[in-house]
Design a protein around this motif. Structure first.
Motif, mmCIF file in Angstrom:
data_model
loop_
_atom_site.group_PDB
_atom_site.id
_atom_site.type_symbol
_atom_site.label_atom_id
_atom_site.label_comp_id
_atom_site.label_asym_id
_atom_site.label_seq_id
_atom_site.Cartn_x
_atom_site.Cartn_y
_atom_site.Cartn_z
ATOM 1 N N ARG A 1 0.831 -1.207 0.000
ATOM 2 C CA ARG A 1 0.000 0.000 0.000
ATOM 3 C C ARG A 1 0.864 1.255 0.000
ATOM 4 O O ARG A 1 0.555 2.239 -0.667
ATOM 5 N N LEU A 2 1.970 1.233 0.752
ATOM 6 C CA LEU A 2 2.875 2.388 0.807
ATOM 7 C C LEU A 2 3.524 2.630 -0.550
ATOM 8 O O LEU A 2 3.593 3.773 -1.015
ATOM 9 N N VAL A 3 3.998 1.560 -1.201
ATOM 10 C CA VAL A 3 4.639 1.693 -2.514
ATOM 11 C C VAL A 3 3.648 2.264 -3.522
ATOM 12 O O VAL A 3 3.975 3.152 -4.304
ATOM 13 N N LYS A 4 2.411 1.776 -3.474
ATOM 14 C CA LYS A 4 1.394 2.259 -4.415
ATOM 15 C C LYS A 4 1.024 3.710 -4.125
ATOM 16 O O LYS A 4 0.888 4.524 -5.032
ATOM 17 N N ALA A 5 0.882 4.060 -2.842
ATOM 18 C CA ALA A 5 0.488 5.424 -2.470
ATOM 19 C C ALA A 5 1.566 6.441 -2.840
ATOM 20 O O ALA A 5 1.258 7.565 -3.220
ATOM 21 N N ARG A 6 2.829 6.062 -2.724
ATOM 22 C CA ARG A 6 3.927 6.985 -3.022
ATOM 23 C C ARG A 6 4.347 6.981 -4.485
ATOM 24 O O ARG A 6 5.180 7.780 -4.884
ATOM 25 N N GLY A 7 3.824 6.039 -5.275
ATOM 26 C CA GLY A 7 4.195 5.990 -6.695
ATOM 27 C C GLY A 7 5.568 5.383 -6.915
ATOM 28 O O GLY A 7 6.286 5.775 -7.837
ATOM 29 N N TRP A 8 5.937 4.426 -6.086
ATOM 30 C CA TRP A 8 7.261 3.798 -6.183
ATOM 31 C C TRP A 8 7.231 2.483 -6.943
ATOM 32 O O TRP A 8 8.168 1.687 -6.837
ATOM 33 N N ALA B 1 14.412 -2.389 -8.941
ATOM 34 C CA ALA B 1 15.229 -3.000 -7.890
ATOM 35 C C ALA B 1 15.041 -4.512 -7.850
ATOM 36 O O ALA B 1 15.971 -5.245 -7.508
ATOM 37 N N THR B 2 13.872 -4.998 -8.237
ATOM 38 C CA THR B 2 13.619 -6.436 -8.258
ATOM 39 C C THR B 2 14.500 -7.120 -9.288
ATOM 40 O O THR B 2 14.909 -8.267 -9.084
ATOM 41 N N VAL B 3 14.801 -6.442 -10.385
ATOM 42 C CA VAL B 3 15.679 -7.026 -11.405
ATOM 43 C C VAL B 3 17.015 -7.392 -10.778
ATOM 44 O O VAL B 3 17.535 -8.489 -11.003
ATOM 45 N N PHE B 4 17.559 -6.515 -9.960
ATOM 46 C CA PHE B 4 18.862 -6.763 -9.354
ATOM 47 C C PHE B 4 18.759 -7.652 -8.117
ATOM 48 O O PHE B 4 19.601 -8.515 -7.895
#
Length: 190
Positions: free
Chosen positions: A85-92, A99-102
């Motif tokens: 929810r935080l990632v979605k709310a902040r647009g990250w 970062a998942t690629v690495f």
């Protein structure tokens, strides 16, 4: 004209607090009972629990009080759900996918490919991958289309749009994205 100096219990008008007027001509125990009923009514309206909501972080409405049985947004939440929810709310979403690629390269491309390659950089949707040998670099170039599809399925489309695959090489002073013209460092290996 009513006498405003009278107390409500003595038959005056309504008080600023809004208590009901005690009827005139009442005395003794009836007067005491009317005053007690007025006080109880005032206390009941003031003590009535209100379900007020306040703005929480992210614009959500937060309830107060006990949550009671059953699921409630105030109950403890799993950390992963809170982070999503935080990632979605902040647009990250985009930086998290990059970062998942690495961070999860083996999961993204599979264990065999990950054992023989590693991601080096990701700029403007172009991923640079370094292979362990020139043979693996050639193999990865042939698999580039399926690797792009696999990366798209795992982390999302349009995060990686193009692959640059190269084999192991010694650092070059004459080529590269940050090249400086001129003779270069001459006393480095002196």
């Amino acid at each position: 004209m009513p006498d405003e100096s009278k107390h409500p219990a003595e038959g005056g008008d309504r008080t600023p607090g809004g208590t009901p007027e005690v009827p005139e001509g009442v005395s003794g125990p009836e007067l005491a009972r009317a005053v007690l009923d007025a006080a109880k009514a005032r206390r009941a309206t003031a003590a009535r629990p209100r379900r007020r909501t306040t703005d929480g972080a992210g614009g959500e409405r937060r309830l107060r009080g006990y949550s009671g049985p059953g699921p409630d947004p105030r109950d403890p939440q799993p950390l992963g759900a809170v982070l999503n929810r935080l990632v979605k709310a902040r647009g990250w979403q985009q930086p998290a996918a990059e970062a998942t690629v690495f961070g999860a390269w083996e999961r993204v491309v599979g264990p065999e490919v990950a054992q023989h390659s590693r991601p080096v950089k990701l700029e403007n949707g172009e991923l640079t991958v370094e292979a362990r040998s020139t043979a693996w670099a050639t193999q990865l170039r042939l698999l580039a289309g399926s690797l792009l599809q696999q990366i798209g399925r795992e982390i999302g489309h349009n995060v990686v749009r193009k692959l640059h695959i190269h084999g192991p090489a010694a650092p070059s002073w004459s080529r590269g994205p940050r090249r400086v013209r001129g003779r270069g460092p001459r006393d480095t290996y002196g």
